[in-house]
Design a protein around this motif. Structure first.
Motif, PDB file in Angstrom:
ATOM      1  N   ASP A  14      -0.869   4.167  -1.700  1.00  0.00           N
ATOM      2  CA  ASP A  14      -1.945   4.737  -0.884  1.00  0.00           C
ATOM      3  C   ASP A  14      -1.382   5.620   0.230  1.00  0.00           C
ATOM      4  N   LYS A  22      -6.997  -1.079   5.151  1.00  0.00           N
ATOM      5  CA  LYS A  22      -6.170  -1.774   4.154  1.00  0.00           C
ATOM      6  C   LYS A  22      -4.896  -2.324   4.785  1.00  0.00           C
ATOM      7  N   HIS A  75       0.815  -1.217   0.000  1.00  0.00           N
ATOM      8  CA  HIS A  75       0.000   0.000   0.000  1.00  0.00           C
ATOM      9  C   HIS A  75       0.850   1.269   0.000  1.00  0.00           C
TER      10      HIS A  75
END
Length: 118
Positions: free
Chosen positions: A79, A107, A76
């Protein structure tokens, strides 16, 4: 033995301006990892099973950190960058001026759980 009895004691000992972030993070982790136990390991609160920490958190003087598996951070990274946050191999730092988005908490916690197989 930890110097903190539980998550409440840890949060109460943190800087006053960071406490709301820690309360929010704790609640979010409890929601996304409902069957995990609240643990204290290495003087940090976290969620996991037995001695396996899926996600932990910490408060420092001006910021907080969310700590998960290396694979979760790597998976991630885009992100994390999109949220304007900084990361290390196993953590993401955030502050009252730049809080961590709830969907990113979800997440990271779920990816960490998958990687750790618990």
């Amino acid at each position: 033995m930890s110097k903190y009895a539980d998550h409440e004691a840890y949060i109460a000992a943190a800087a006053e301006d960071l406490q709301p972030l820690l309360v929010q993070l704790r609640a979010r982790l409890a929601d996304v990892l409902p069957d995990a136990e609240e643990l204290i390991a290495y003087d940090m609160p976290g969620f996991g099973f037995d001695k396996t920490i899926i996600a932990g958190y910490a408060a420092f003087s001006k910021q907080c950190g969310l700590y998960v598996s290396k694979g979760a951070i790597a998976a991630h990274a885009a992100d994390i960058a999109a949220a304007g946050l900084k990361s290390t191999k196993t953590g993401v730092t955030f502050s009252p001026r730049k809080p961590i988005p709830e969907d990113l908490i979800d997440k990271l916690a779920l990816a960490s759980r998958r990687e750790l197989g618990v």
